[in-house]
Design an enzyme around this catalytic site. Structure first.
Site, PDB file in Angstrom:
ATOM      1  N   SER A   7       0.847  -1.192   0.000  1.00  0.00           N
ATOM      2  CA  SER A   7       0.000   0.000   0.000  1.00  0.00           C
ATOM      3  C   SER A   7       0.879   1.238   0.000  1.00  0.00           C
ATOM      4  CB  SER A   7      -0.901   0.008   1.232  1.00  0.00           C
ATOM      5  OG  SER A   7      -1.386   1.321   1.444  1.00  0.00           O
ATOM      6  N   HIS A  32      -1.269  -1.316  -4.341  1.00  0.00           N
ATOM      7  CA  HIS A  32      -2.511  -0.884  -3.693  1.00  0.00           C
ATOM      8  C   HIS A  32      -2.470   0.632  -3.522  1.00  0.00           C
ATOM      9  CE1 HIS A  32      -6.023  -1.757  -1.074  1.00  0.00           C
ATOM     10  NE2 HIS A  32      -5.572  -0.757  -0.324  1.00  0.00           N
ATOM     11  N   ASP A  34      -4.473   3.835  -2.162  1.00  0.00           N
ATOM     12  CA  ASP A  34      -5.545   4.210  -1.225  1.00  0.00           C
ATOM     13  C   ASP A  34      -6.049   5.625  -1.487  1.00  0.00           C
ATOM     14  OD1 ASP A  34      -5.943   2.007   0.685  1.00  0.00           O
ATOM     15  OD2 ASP A  34      -3.809   2.305   1.103  1.00  0.00           O
ATOM     16  N   MET A  36      -8.489   8.593  -0.509  1.00  0.00           N
ATOM     17  CA  MET A  36      -9.294   9.104   0.618  1.00  0.00           C
ATOM     18  C   MET A  36      -9.663  10.555   0.346  1.00  0.00           C
ATOM     19  SD  MET A  36      -7.127   7.637   3.824  1.00  0.00           S
ATOM     20  CE  MET A  36      -6.427   5.978   3.815  1.00  0.00           C
ATOM     21  N   HIS A  65      -8.285   1.603  -4.170  1.00  0.00           N
ATOM     22  CA  HIS A  65      -9.194   1.356  -3.052  1.00  0.00           C
ATOM     23  C   HIS A  65      -9.864   2.686  -2.734  1.00  0.00           C
ATOM     24  CE1 HIS A  65      -9.442   0.371   1.572  1.00  0.00           C
ATOM     25  NE2 HIS A  65     -10.633   0.537   1.016  1.00  0.00           N
ATOM     26  N   MET A  67     -11.929   5.095  -0.825  1.00  0.00           N
ATOM     27  CA  MET A  67     -12.533   5.448   0.469  1.00  0.00           C
ATOM     28  C   MET A  67     -13.055   6.871   0.334  1.00  0.00           C
ATOM     29  SD  MET A  67      -9.524   3.760   2.778  1.00  0.00           S
ATOM     30  CE  MET A  67      -8.388   3.768   1.399  1.00  0.00           C
ATOM     31  N   MET A 136     -11.577  -5.246   5.402  1.00  0.00           N
ATOM     32  CA  MET A 136     -10.722  -4.326   6.149  1.00  0.00           C
ATOM     33  C   MET A 136     -10.441  -4.933   7.530  1.00  0.00           C
ATOM     34  SD  MET A 136      -9.940  -1.850   4.183  1.00  0.00           S
ATOM     35  CE  MET A 136      -8.989  -0.960   5.425  1.00  0.00           C
ATOM     36  N   GLY A 141      -8.500   4.689   6.978  1.00  0.00           N
ATOM     37  CA  GLY A 141      -8.143   6.101   7.136  1.00  0.00           C
ATOM     38  C   GLY A 141      -6.650   6.325   7.323  1.00  0.00           C
ATOM     39  N   GLY A 143      -2.520   4.428   7.869  1.00  0.00           N
ATOM     40  CA  GLY A 143      -1.619   3.288   7.918  1.00  0.00           C
ATOM     41  C   GLY A 143      -1.110   3.099   9.338  1.00  0.00           C
ATOM     42  N   ASP A 174      -6.689  -6.001   4.442  1.00  0.00           N
ATOM     43  CA  ASP A 174      -6.004  -4.703   4.417  1.00  0.00           C
ATOM     44  C   ASP A 174      -6.020  -4.088   5.812  1.00  0.00           C
ATOM     45  OD1 ASP A 174      -5.031  -2.186   3.791  1.00  0.00           O
ATOM     46  OD2 ASP A 174      -6.719  -1.622   2.502  1.00  0.00           O
ATOM     47  N   GLY A 175      -4.821  -3.939   6.379  1.00  0.00           N
ATOM     48  CA  GLY A 175      -4.690  -3.243   7.648  1.00  0.00           C
ATOM     49  C   GLY A 175      -4.013  -4.083   8.709  1.00  0.00           C
ATOM     50  N   GLY A 176      -2.881  -3.598   9.189  1.00  0.00           N
ATOM     51  CA  GLY A 176      -2.192  -4.285  10.279  1.00  0.00           C
ATOM     52  C   GLY A 176      -1.582  -5.623   9.893  1.00  0.00           C
ATOM     53  N   GLY A 196       1.126  -1.951   4.194  1.00  0.00           N
ATOM     54  CA  GLY A 196       1.712  -0.632   3.991  1.00  0.00           C
ATOM     55  C   GLY A 196       2.919  -0.430   4.876  1.00  0.00           C
ATOM     56  N   SER A 197       2.663  -0.083   6.137  1.00  0.00           N
ATOM     57  CA  SER A 197       3.766   0.280   7.029  1.00  0.00           C
ATOM     58  C   SER A 197       4.773  -0.861   7.199  1.00  0.00           C
ATOM     59  CB  SER A 197       3.229   0.732   8.384  1.00  0.00           C
ATOM     60  OG  SER A 197       2.350  -0.219   8.918  1.00  0.00           O
TER      61      SER A 197
HETATM   62  C1  DX5 Z   1      -6.074   2.037   5.492  1.00  0.00           C
HETATM   63  C2  DX5 Z   1      -5.663   1.638   4.094  1.00  0.00           C
HETATM   64  C3  DX5 Z   1      -4.616   0.622   4.062  1.00  0.00           C
HETATM   65  C4  DX5 Z   1      -3.325   1.019   4.758  1.00  0.00           C
HETATM   66  C5  DX5 Z   1      -2.812  -0.189   5.472  1.00  0.00           C
HETATM   67  O1  DX5 Z   1      -7.213   2.812   5.420  1.00  0.00           O
HETATM   68  O2  DX5 Z   1      -6.782   1.135   3.379  1.00  0.00           O
HETATM   69  O3  DX5 Z   1      -4.349   0.168   2.748  1.00  0.00           O
HETATM   70  O4  DX5 Z   1      -2.335   1.506   3.917  1.00  0.00           O
HETATM   71  O5  DX5 Z   1      -1.707   0.189   6.192  1.00  0.00           O
HETATM   72  P1  DX5 Z   1      -0.965  -0.798   7.200  1.00  0.00           P
HETATM   73  O6  DX5 Z   1      -0.534  -1.981   6.396  1.00  0.00           O
HETATM   74  O7  DX5 Z   1       0.160   0.046   7.683  1.00  0.00           O
HETATM   75  O8  DX5 Z   1      -1.947  -1.153   8.271  1.00  0.00           O
HETATM   76 ZN    ZN Z   2      -6.367   0.163   1.427  1.00  0.00          ZN
END
Ligand code: DX5
Ligand code: ZN
Length: 213
Positions: A7, A32, A34, A36, A65, A67, A136, A141, A143, A174-176, A196-197
């Protein structure tokens, strides 16, 4: 083997094209992106012009994605900018089936996204119309948030529905996602892991991608 989708939310925005090239060289399966709008989620990222600017950095597929409050108005702009897949949230108050058909007719992969508090039942009538569902595993919102363990049950339920109905949509999360949570989501039924992170905080993208794959 799981597919890994870095991401860009956690990439260095001052060198976005280079970051895309780096994760592609490090073995990413797709990118990916994102989107927003500051309304659907309390954060603002990037739009179709940024996607168009970095699209040429790789031949890997890009998934947008969305949002945002108005995916019906904006989806096509991301396709024109080079998106290969467009994800729309079930929480948007729109005609999902109509939009899924429109996106597919444009030659792009449509997928549905569901937030942690939304019950999986909301997706049930639409499952046969989508090739992919994104669960999700954090509230969207930002990372770098912690994985919500309760979402594992939703992934399992979705995998169960897929089996029960003889469907073949892919399950994405997606997420964590990191080396600790990846095995659990895989066991629950996830096929594609967005991260992502965990990837971008490292200076060895290839090792991070490999460790969650
Ligand atoms: C959050 C995004 C994710 C985000 C995930 O709203 O949709 O794609 O980048 O980030 P990590 O992998 O750091 O949780
Ligand atoms: Zn995402």
């Amino acid at each position: 083997m799981a597919k890994v989708a870095p991401s860009l939310l956690s990439a260095d925005f001052s060198r976005l094209g280079d970051e895309v090239r780096s994760v592609a060289a490090a073995g990413a399966d797709l990118i990916h992106f994102d989107v927003m709008d500051g309304n659907f989620v309390p954060n603002i990222t990037f739009g179709p012009m940024v996607l168009a600017a970095i699209r040429g950095a790789t031949t890997l597929p890009f998934e947008a994605h969305l949002m945002i409050e108005d995916p019906v108005f904006f989806w096509k702009k991301f396709v024109d900018a080079g998106a290969d897949a467009v994800g729309i949230h079930i929480e948007n108050d729109i005609d999902h089936k109509g939009l899924i058909c429109e996106i597919a007719a444009a030659g792009v992969l449509p997928y549905l996204v569901i937030n942690p508090p939304t019950p999986i039942e909301r997706l049930e009538p639409l499952l046969e119309f989508v090739p992919q569902v994104l669960v999700m595993t954090v509230n969207p919102g930002f990372g770098g948030q912690a994985f919500i363990p309760e979402t594992l049950g939703k992934i399992e339920r979705l995998a169960q529905l897929r089996r029960g109905r003889g469907l073949s949509f892919l399950i994405e999360v997606d997420g964590g996602i990191n080396e600790k949570t990846a095995p659990a989501v895989r066991r629950a039924g996830a096929d594609i892991l967005v991260a992502g992170s965990y990837i971008f905080e490292s200076d060895n993208y290839a090792a991070r991608i490999e460790s969650i794959r």
